[in-house]
Write an enzyme that holds these catalytic residues in place. Structure first.
Site, PDB file in Angstrom:
ATOM      1  N   LYS A  57       0.838  -1.224   0.000  1.00 29.34           N
ATOM      2  CA  LYS A  57       0.000   0.000   0.000  1.00 29.34           C
ATOM      3  C   LYS A  57       0.862   1.260   0.000  1.00 29.34           C
ATOM      4  O   LYS A  57       0.783   2.104   0.891  1.00 29.34           O
ATOM      5  CB  LYS A  57      -0.966   0.021   1.181  1.00 29.34           C
ATOM      6  CG  LYS A  57      -1.976  -1.114   1.168  1.00 29.34           C
ATOM      7  CD  LYS A  57      -3.033  -0.926   2.247  1.00 29.34           C
ATOM      8  CE  LYS A  57      -4.079  -1.995   2.232  1.00 29.34           C
ATOM      9  NZ  LYS A  57      -3.630  -3.312   2.699  1.00 29.34           N
TER      10      LYS A  57
ATOM     11  N   THR B  21       9.900   8.891  -3.816  1.00 31.44           N
ATOM     12  CA  THR B  21       9.992   8.140  -2.556  1.00 31.44           C
ATOM     13  C   THR B  21       9.507   6.707  -2.729  1.00 31.44           C
ATOM     14  O   THR B  21      10.156   5.763  -2.264  1.00 31.44           O
ATOM     15  CB  THR B  21       9.167   8.854  -1.452  1.00 31.44           C
ATOM     16  OG1 THR B  21       9.670  10.177  -1.325  1.00 31.44           O
ATOM     17  CG2 THR B  21       9.255   8.128  -0.132  1.00 31.44           C
TER      18      THR B  21
HETATM   19  P1  BMP Z   1      -8.572 -11.032   6.801  1.00 28.48           P
HETATM   20  O1  BMP Z   1      -9.217 -11.934   5.709  1.00 28.48           O
HETATM   21  O2  BMP Z   1      -7.889 -11.801   7.888  1.00 28.48           O
HETATM   22  O3  BMP Z   1      -9.535 -10.005   7.315  1.00 28.48           O
HETATM   23  O4  BMP Z   1      -7.367 -10.241   6.072  1.00 28.48           O
HETATM   24  C1  BMP Z   1      -7.586  -9.361   5.019  1.00 28.48           C
HETATM   25  C2  BMP Z   1      -6.284  -8.885   4.427  1.00 28.48           C
HETATM   26  O5  BMP Z   1      -6.555  -8.051   3.314  1.00 28.48           O
HETATM   27  C3  BMP Z   1      -5.393  -8.056   5.360  1.00 28.48           C
HETATM   28  O6  BMP Z   1      -4.046  -8.364   5.069  1.00 28.48           O
HETATM   29  C4  BMP Z   1      -5.673  -6.621   4.980  1.00 28.48           C
HETATM   30  O7  BMP Z   1      -4.539  -5.802   5.151  1.00 28.48           O
HETATM   31  C5  BMP Z   1      -6.011  -6.740   3.500  1.00 28.48           C
HETATM   32  N1  BMP Z   1      -6.987  -5.742   3.012  1.00 28.48           N
HETATM   33  C6  BMP Z   1      -8.285  -5.681   3.508  1.00 28.48           C
HETATM   34  O8  BMP Z   1      -8.668  -6.450   4.400  1.00 28.48           O
HETATM   35  N2  BMP Z   1      -9.162  -4.771   2.969  1.00 28.48           N
HETATM   36  C7  BMP Z   1      -8.796  -3.896   1.994  1.00 28.48           C
HETATM   37  O9  BMP Z   1      -9.624  -3.117   1.545  1.00 28.48           O
HETATM   38  C8  BMP Z   1      -7.478  -3.947   1.496  1.00 28.48           C
HETATM   39  C9  BMP Z   1      -6.591  -4.889   2.011  1.00 28.48           C
HETATM   40  O10 BMP Z   1      -5.367  -4.966   1.516  1.00 28.48           O
END
Ligand code: BMP
Length: 277
Positions: free
Chosen positions: A95, A102
């Site tokens: 992200k 940068t």
């Molecule tokens: P989980 O299924 O355990 O909630 O994890 C979701 C993953 O997706 C996390 O790594 C989070 O950073 C990423 N993520 C998200 O949940 N929603 C978004 O909109 C964007 C993401 O990258």
């Protein structure tokens, strides 16, 4: 020509302009899997054990490499060995969100040297198109792909409306390096004016916020089922974290394997229903 989400993954693999997207689509077809597992654990041993267990069921492993407490460069070699062993691609969910100069440094350098091992990474569109220019200067010569965060799964996300539309326009202006979106629905008509029609661009939509049991967590995450995400919303890849590995405190590797198989089947059946019916 039908909209991309109604075409087969195989057809889309043959025609995609981005090298990483082609590799991903080919892997999806070979493994009959549109499942990406997000491995958000802090111990290198747990990280590798989960990836080895889910590897046969996934097309893509998503990492947050900066949460690993005992990170060493050797971990990347082990991750790459698992990627070869199980035939999956790697997506570092970095992200990026800074000016072009940068992000180019953050992508190429530092402790993690993300561009050297992650086939795919992602960026917020807050800084404007220069973030794509900066990342492409590093990633495009390496055959990498970029996803733009057009929407988020978290409750109250500000990535809606004109913000999402602008992200779609930024992608359309950079179809060689931008391979798709992190979003919650298909995107090909988002941001088009009334006189414009969707072109031939094929942006993949990778959707997090996927769970078969839970509807959310205590910190604003919101879940939908693979069927809702792939069939009803037209996304291409489901991203599943805790739904597969549960709580890292009580890791049960056989259960992790079972869940990965279950999500893979659910995601693939939803795709077949979408494309074949
Ligand atoms: P989980 O299924 O355990 O909630 O994890 C979701 C993953 O997706 C996390 O790594 C989070 O950073 C990423 N993520 C998200 O949940 N929603 C978004 O909109 C964007 C993401 O990258």
């Amino acid at each position: 020509m039908s909209s991309p989400h109604l075409r087969t993954y195989a057809y889309r693999a043959q025609n995609h302009p981005n090298a990483a997207a082609r590799l991903l689509l080919e892997t999806v077809v070979r493994k009959k899997s549109n499942l990406s597992v997000s491995v958000d654990v802090t111990s290198a041993d747990d990280f590798l054990a989960i990836i080895d267990a889910v590897g046969p069921y996934v097309c893509l492993i998503k990492t947050h490499i900066d949460i690993i407490e005992d990170f060493t460069p050797g971990l990347i070699q082990k991750l790459q060995a698992l990627s070869q062993k199980h035939d999956f691609l790697i997506f570092e969910d970095r992200k990026f969100a800074d000016i072009g100069n940068t992000v180019a440094l953050q992508y190429s350098s530092g402790v993690y040297k993300i561009a050297s091992w992650a086939h795919i990474t992602n960026a917020h569109t807050v800084p404007g198109p220069s973030i794509i220019t900066g990342l492409a200067s590093v990633g495009l010569p390496l055959g990498r792909g970029l996803l733009l965060l057009a929407e988020m799964s978290s409750n109250g996300s500000l990535a809606t409306g004109s913000y999402t539309e602008e992200a779609a326009r930024m992608a359309r202006a950079n179809p060689n390096f931008v391979m798709g979106f992190i979003a919650q629905r298909r995107m090909e008509t988002v941001g088009l004016t009334t006189c414009e029609t969707a072109g031939e661009d094929d942006f993949l939509v990778l959707a997090p916020g996927v769970g078969l049991e839970s509807k959310g967590d205590a910190m604003g995450q919101q879940y939908r089922t693979p069927r809702e995400v792939i069939l009803k919303s037209g996304c291409d890849i489901i991203i599943v974290g805790r739904g597969v590995y549960g709580s890292p405190k009580n890791l049960d590797i056989q259960e992790v394997r079972n869940q990965a198989g279950r999500y893979r089947t659910a995601g693939w059946e939803a795709y077949e229903e979408r494309v074949l019916s």
